[in-house]
Scaffold this motif. Structure first.
Motif: not given
Length: 248
Positions: A195-205, A215-219
């Protein structure tokens, strides 16, 4: 990496509990690291007047002492738990005496009064000397690490999850909760780690092989910036995987 803390008053069985947990986790073929919180203001592993102490006083920002059987890296300040965990790449990391980190926790105690003093919604188990007297408190299992370590580690495998980031509520909460609230809900079975939005990210740094949570805004800023440039290049195809490396 799954991280949890074991904390309690001195002589409550804290270190014994951790020792037995580590042995059982290793028996189950997990890699395990540990972090020990020392509640003593005068503590320093570096003796005053030693060569490494002299390096530090001279202004070295990081000092390393390499011996035949161990290497000690000395930071001239107190690191946060998040900073310390960047040095670990283990299946489980056990924190001893750490209460200021957003992780599931086990209390060790002599009695109910000590449990009450420390109990919060991140506690999923109780152990220590009180386990000789009762086996449950307010719905939380009390398990001896001496006579029933398998049951305690079974519960650790069930309740402890990949560590959540620790963002301020005003920076994220895109999942609907603060990071602390989501941790509490996962422990109680009311939410999932996914459920954590970070784990659903389609971009990784990653920087120096360390994953950098965003956070999603920076993603979105980083994602849109990269796509905005790359889509103008020959060979770009929508929804295909893109890898950008800097500093090779």
């Amino acid at each position: 990496m799954k991280v949890f803390s074991v904390f309690g008053i001195t002589q409550s069985g804290k270190t014994t509990t951790i020792e037995n947990i580590i042995k059982e986790l290793k028996k189950r073929r997990y890699s395990v690291g540990s972090v020990k919180e020392i509640h003593y203001e005068e503590f320093a592993i570096d003796d005053e007047g030693s060569n490494t102490s002299r390096h530090k006083r001279a202004g070295a920002e990081l000092v390393t002492a390499r011996g035949y059987y161990e290497t000690d890296i000395l930071f001239p300040r107190r690191l946060s738990v998040e900073e310390i965990l960047k040095f670990y790449q283990h299946d489980y990391v056990v924190l001893e005496g750490v209460t200021d980190s957003n992780v599931p926790k086990i209390i060790t105690a002599h009695n109910i009064e000590e449990i009450e003093e420390r109990l919060d919604r991140t506690v999923f188990a109780i152990s220590g000397r009180v386990s000789n007297e009762i086996n449950e408190y307010k719905g939380i299992p009390i398990i001896s690490s001496i006579t029933d370590i398998e049951k305690l580690v079974d519960l650790i495998e069930e309740k402890v999850f990949e560590k959540l980031p620790q963002f301020l509520e005003e920076c994220c909460s895109s999942c609907g909760y603060s990071c602390n609230e989501l941790t509490e809900k996962i422990i109680r079975g009311e939410a999932k780690r996914e459920d954590c939005s970070i784990s659903q990210s389609n971009i990784k740094l990653t920087i120096n092989d360390n994953d950098i949570p965003m956070v999603p805004f920076v993603q979105n800023i980083l994602y849109n910036s990269v796509i905005g440039v790359v889509k103008e290049l020959q060979g770009y195809q929508k929804d295909h995987k893109i890898i950008v490396k800097i500093g090779e």
